[in-house]
Structure formats: C-alpha cells, structure tokens
Design a protein around this motif. Structure first.
Motif, PDB file in Angstrom:
ATOM      1  N   GLU A  22       0.828  -1.199   0.000  1.00 21.75           N
ATOM      2  CA  GLU A  22       0.000   0.000   0.000  1.00 21.75           C
ATOM      3  C   GLU A  22       0.869   1.260   0.000  1.00 21.75           C
ATOM      4  O   GLU A  22       0.598   2.217  -0.728  1.00 21.75           O
ATOM      5  CB  GLU A  22      -0.908  -0.020   1.238  1.00 21.75           C
ATOM      6  CG  GLU A  22      -2.054   0.946   1.184  1.00 21.75           C
ATOM      7  CD  GLU A  22      -2.978   0.751   2.382  1.00 21.75           C
ATOM      8  OE1 GLU A  22      -3.121   1.722   3.129  1.00 21.75           O
ATOM      9  OE2 GLU A  22      -3.528  -0.356   2.537  1.00 21.75           O
ATOM     10  N   GLU A  23       1.923   1.254   0.810  1.00 24.19           N
ATOM     11  CA  GLU A  23       2.853   2.389   0.850  1.00 24.19           C
ATOM     12  C   GLU A  23       3.565   2.566  -0.487  1.00 24.19           C
ATOM     13  O   GLU A  23       3.761   3.692  -0.948  1.00 24.19           O
ATOM     14  CB  GLU A  23       3.907   2.192   1.946  1.00 24.19           C
ATOM     15  CG  GLU A  23       3.483   2.653   3.303  1.00 24.19           C
ATOM     16  CD  GLU A  23       4.642   2.608   4.280  1.00 24.19           C
ATOM     17  OE1 GLU A  23       5.626   3.353   4.071  1.00 24.19           O
ATOM     18  OE2 GLU A  23       4.561   1.821   5.235  1.00 24.19           O
ATOM     19  N   LEU A  24       3.937   1.449  -1.103  1.00 27.59           N
ATOM     20  CA  LEU A  24       4.611   1.508  -2.398  1.00 27.59           C
ATOM     21  C   LEU A  24       3.681   2.108  -3.445  1.00 27.59           C
ATOM     22  O   LEU A  24       4.092   2.960  -4.235  1.00 27.59           O
ATOM     23  CB  LEU A  24       5.076   0.115  -2.822  1.00 27.59           C
ATOM     24  CG  LEU A  24       5.756   0.018  -4.185  1.00 27.59           C
ATOM     25  CD1 LEU A  24       7.012   0.866  -4.232  1.00 27.59           C
ATOM     26  CD2 LEU A  24       6.080  -1.441  -4.505  1.00 27.59           C
ATOM     27  N   GLU A  25       2.438   1.687  -3.443  1.00 25.91           N
ATOM     28  CA  GLU A  25       1.468   2.242  -4.391  1.00 25.91           C
ATOM     29  C   GLU A  25       1.259   3.733  -4.154  1.00 25.91           C
ATOM     30  O   GLU A  25       1.153   4.518  -5.095  1.00 25.91           O
ATOM     31  CB  GLU A  25       0.134   1.488  -4.319  1.00 25.91           C
ATOM     32  CG  GLU A  25       0.193   0.082  -4.897  1.00 25.91           C
ATOM     33  CD  GLU A  25       0.719   0.053  -6.327  1.00 25.91           C
ATOM     34  OE1 GLU A  25       0.238   0.839  -7.175  1.00 25.91           O
ATOM     35  OE2 GLU A  25       1.622  -0.754  -6.598  1.00 25.91           O
ATOM     36  N   MET A  26       1.221   4.139  -2.891  1.00 28.25           N
ATOM     37  CA  MET A  26       1.072   5.556  -2.571  1.00 28.25           C
ATOM     38  C   MET A  26       2.286   6.333  -3.086  1.00 28.25           C
ATOM     39  O   MET A  26       2.140   7.401  -3.689  1.00 28.25           O
ATOM     40  CB  MET A  26       0.920   5.790  -1.071  1.00 28.25           C
ATOM     41  CG  MET A  26       0.774   7.270  -0.739  1.00 28.25           C
ATOM     42  SD  MET A  26       0.943   7.679   0.996  1.00 28.25           S
ATOM     43  CE  MET A  26      -0.431   6.831   1.705  1.00 28.25           C
ATOM     44  N   ALA A  27       3.480   5.806  -2.867  1.00 28.56           N
ATOM     45  CA  ALA A  27       4.707   6.467  -3.338  1.00 28.56           C
ATOM     46  C   ALA A  27       4.703   6.596  -4.859  1.00 28.56           C
ATOM     47  O   ALA A  27       5.064   7.649  -5.404  1.00 28.56           O
ATOM     48  CB  ALA A  27       5.937   5.695  -2.858  1.00 28.56           C
ATOM     49  N   LYS A  28       4.262   5.555  -5.544  1.00 28.29           N
ATOM     50  CA  LYS A  28       4.209   5.609  -7.010  1.00 28.29           C
ATOM     51  C   LYS A  28       3.178   6.627  -7.481  1.00 28.29           C
ATOM     52  O   LYS A  28       3.427   7.376  -8.421  1.00 28.29           O
ATOM     53  CB  LYS A  28       3.933   4.213  -7.591  1.00 28.29           C
ATOM     54  CG  LYS A  28       5.129   3.272  -7.435  1.00 28.29           C
ATOM     55  CD  LYS A  28       5.011   1.990  -8.221  1.00 28.29           C
ATOM     56  CE  LYS A  28       3.843   1.153  -7.872  1.00 28.29           C
ATOM     57  NZ  LYS A  28       3.870  -0.193  -8.482  1.00 28.29           N
ATOM     58  N   ARG A  29       2.019   6.669  -6.820  1.00 26.18           N
ATOM     59  CA  ARG A  29       0.990   7.650  -7.182  1.00 26.18           C
ATOM     60  C   ARG A  29       1.496   9.079  -6.968  1.00 26.18           C
ATOM     61  O   ARG A  29       1.301   9.950  -7.807  1.00 26.18           O
ATOM     62  CB  ARG A  29      -0.293   7.430  -6.371  1.00 26.18           C
ATOM     63  CG  ARG A  29      -1.231   6.408  -6.955  1.00 26.18           C
ATOM     64  CD  ARG A  29      -2.614   6.453  -6.313  1.00 26.18           C
ATOM     65  NE  ARG A  29      -2.631   6.509  -4.859  1.00 26.18           N
ATOM     66  CZ  ARG A  29      -2.546   5.452  -4.049  1.00 26.18           C
ATOM     67  NH1 ARG A  29      -2.451   4.245  -4.564  1.00 26.18           N
ATOM     68  NH2 ARG A  29      -2.582   5.594  -2.751  1.00 26.18           N
ATOM     69  N   GLN A  30       2.160   9.293  -5.830  1.00 26.03           N
ATOM     70  CA  GLN A  30       2.710  10.617  -5.544  1.00 26.03           C
ATOM     71  C   GLN A  30       3.746  11.003  -6.603  1.00 26.03           C
ATOM     72  O   GLN A  30       3.780  12.147  -7.067  1.00 26.03           O
ATOM     73  CB  GLN A  30       3.347  10.648  -4.154  1.00 26.03           C
ATOM     74  CG  GLN A  30       2.344  10.613  -3.035  1.00 26.03           C
ATOM     75  CD  GLN A  30       3.006  10.453  -1.674  1.00 26.03           C
ATOM     76  OE1 GLN A  30       4.059   9.842  -1.538  1.00 26.03           O
ATOM     77  NE2 GLN A  30       2.369  11.014  -0.654  1.00 26.03           N
ATOM     78  N   THR A  31       4.566  10.048  -6.990  1.00 24.41           N
ATOM     79  CA  THR A  31       5.594  10.317  -7.989  1.00 24.41           C
ATOM     80  C   THR A  31       4.969  10.610  -9.345  1.00 24.41           C
ATOM     81  O   THR A  31       5.398  11.538 -10.040  1.00 24.41           O
ATOM     82  CB  THR A  31       6.573   9.131  -8.096  1.00 24.41           C
ATOM     83  OG1 THR A  31       7.160   8.907  -6.819  1.00 24.41           O
ATOM     84  CG2 THR A  31       7.664   9.410  -9.103  1.00 24.41           C
ATOM     85  N   LEU A  32       3.972   9.845  -9.745  1.00 23.65           N
ATOM     86  CA  LEU A  32       3.315  10.094 -11.025  1.00 23.65           C
ATOM     87  C   LEU A  32       2.674  11.481 -11.052  1.00 23.65           C
ATOM     88  O   LEU A  32       2.717  12.178 -12.070  1.00 23.65           O
ATOM     89  CB  LEU A  32       2.292   9.003 -11.336  1.00 23.65           C
ATOM     90  CG  LEU A  32       2.901   7.642 -11.679  1.00 23.65           C
ATOM     91  CD1 LEU A  32       1.813   6.584 -11.784  1.00 23.65           C
ATOM     92  CD2 LEU A  32       3.717   7.714 -12.961  1.00 23.65           C
ATOM     93  N   HIS A  33       2.109  11.889  -9.933  1.00 26.31           N
ATOM     94  CA  HIS A  33       1.550  13.241  -9.854  1.00 26.31           C
ATOM     95  C   HIS A  33       2.676  14.277  -9.989  1.00 26.31           C
ATOM     96  O   HIS A  33       2.547  15.265 -10.724  1.00 26.31           O
ATOM     97  CB  HIS A  33       0.785  13.434  -8.538  1.00 26.31           C
ATOM     98  CG  HIS A  33       0.223  14.803  -8.383  1.00 26.31           C
ATOM     99  ND1 HIS A  33      -0.849  15.254  -9.120  1.00 26.31           N
ATOM    100  CD2 HIS A  33       0.605  15.836  -7.600  1.00 26.31           C
ATOM    101  CE1 HIS A  33      -1.116  16.499  -8.788  1.00 26.31           C
ATOM    102  NE2 HIS A  33      -0.241  16.882  -7.869  1.00 26.31           N
ATOM    103  N   PHE A  34       3.782  14.045  -9.302  1.00 21.05           N
ATOM    104  CA  PHE A  34       4.961  14.922  -9.366  1.00 21.05           C
ATOM    105  C   PHE A  34       5.487  15.000 -10.800  1.00 21.05           C
ATOM    106  O   PHE A  34       5.867  16.066 -11.280  1.00 21.05           O
ATOM    107  CB  PHE A  34       6.022  14.361  -8.414  1.00 21.05           C
ATOM    108  CG  PHE A  34       7.237  15.209  -8.204  1.00 21.05           C
ATOM    109  CD1 PHE A  34       7.150  16.541  -7.838  1.00 21.05           C
ATOM    110  CD2 PHE A  34       8.500  14.653  -8.322  1.00 21.05           C
ATOM    111  CE1 PHE A  34       8.285  17.305  -7.613  1.00 21.05           C
ATOM    112  CE2 PHE A  34       9.645  15.409  -8.103  1.00 21.05           C
ATOM    113  CZ  PHE A  34       9.531  16.741  -7.746  1.00 21.05           C
ATOM    114  N   LEU A  35       5.470  13.876 -11.500  1.00 19.39           N
ATOM    115  CA  LEU A  35       5.943  13.818 -12.884  1.00 19.39           C
ATOM    116  C   LEU A  35       4.944  14.409 -13.875  1.00 19.39           C
ATOM    117  O   LEU A  35       5.303  14.662 -15.029  1.00 19.39           O
ATOM    118  CB  LEU A  35       6.241  12.370 -13.282  1.00 19.39           C
ATOM    119  CG  LEU A  35       7.438  11.718 -12.611  1.00 19.39           C
ATOM    120  CD1 LEU A  35       7.443  10.223 -12.884  1.00 19.39           C
ATOM    121  CD2 LEU A  35       8.728  12.361 -13.070  1.00 19.39           C
TER     122      LEU A  35
END
Length: 159
Positions: A22-35
């Motif tokens: 769940e944390e990994l998915e959150m980190a990826k979502r945050q990164t995709l938003h950042f990107l």
C-alpha cells in the motif's frame, strides 16, 4: 497522553506485506503526480519521496518500478532539460551545472551537451553587436570563452 516508559518508545512496529504494498502504491501515485508537471531526474524523485517520509528501501523500489516502465529516465530528462535551456539561450556550462545539481550522471550529461555550440552562439548573436559586453553576456549565459572567441573570430574572418 503519551507514555514516558522507555519500553513503549522503543517498540518496533513491524509492517505487514499488505501495508508495504500500500505504501509503495502511494509512493508511485505521488511520484506520477509529481511527474505530471514536467520530466524529473531520478534524484529529484528520490528527494521528493524522502520529503514525503517514505523509507529509503521503499523509495528505491518505487524508482526501480517507475524506471522499468520508462516513467523515470535520466537520459530522456537530461535531453529534454538541455533542449529547453538551449531554446532560452543557455550555454554548455550552465546546463551542465544544473544537470549535476539535479543528480544526473556525468556520462549522461556529457552525451546531451555534445553539440555544435558555435552554431548555438551564432543564433544567439542575431541583432547583437560584437563588443566585449556581448562576449560577457554570452559567458554569463554559460558559454565558454573558447567557444565565444572561436565564433567571434569566425565572424570576423568570414564576415
């Protein structure tokens, strides 16, 4: 109220596999938003996720997965960054320094700044005089004195 008991403060909470996913998915979502705003270097993403309080091993896993799917690519980022800066009249030195600050590998930097800087300088000179002030202006934009002098010598010889 919190406990002052030392045993409570040192309790090591073990995360379950589901929580880590769940944390990994959150980190990826945050990164995709950042990107979504612009391309980023891997190091920029690492710092971003660190500021979001993700653990280093999770950050690396998110970076690895996003890199595997080409959402993160320092070569593509550096090429894009160099092109965008050249369009604004920046030279090799400034571009190289910025890419270094963004954590891009030296080999990648050297590959994206390998170009005919003389032609880029000539394009920037349109409408400018050939004074020392103009040479200093070009140096401030990040061109080397050698590049500047070669272009000015060429202009003097070839008109």
């Amino acid at each position: 109220r919190y406990h002052k008991d030392e045993s409570c403060r040192n309790f090591n909470f073990q995360k379950t596999a589901g929580m880590i996913d769940e944390e990994l998915e959150m980190a990826k979502r945050q990164t995709l938003h950042f990107l979504s705003f612009r391309l980023r270097s891997v190091e920029e993403v690492r710092k971003f996720l660190f500021k979001k309080n993700h653990p280093p091993e999770l950050i690396q896993k998110a970076i690895d997965e996003l890199s595997e799917h080409k959402f993160l690519d320092d070569q593509a980022f550096a090429g894009w960054w160099a092109e965008s800066r050249i369009k604004h009249g920046w030279g090799q030195i400034k571009i190289k320094n910025e890419l270094k600050m963004k954590g891009v590998d030296t080999e990648i930097i050297n590959s994206v700044i390998a170009r005919d800087w003389g032609e880029i300088i000539k394009q920037g000179l349109k409408g400018k005089d050939r004074s020392l002030k103009t040479r200093r202006w070009l140096a401030g934009k990040g061109f080397t004195w050698g590049q500047i002098n070669r272009v000015f010598d060429d202009i003097t010889i070839n008109g």
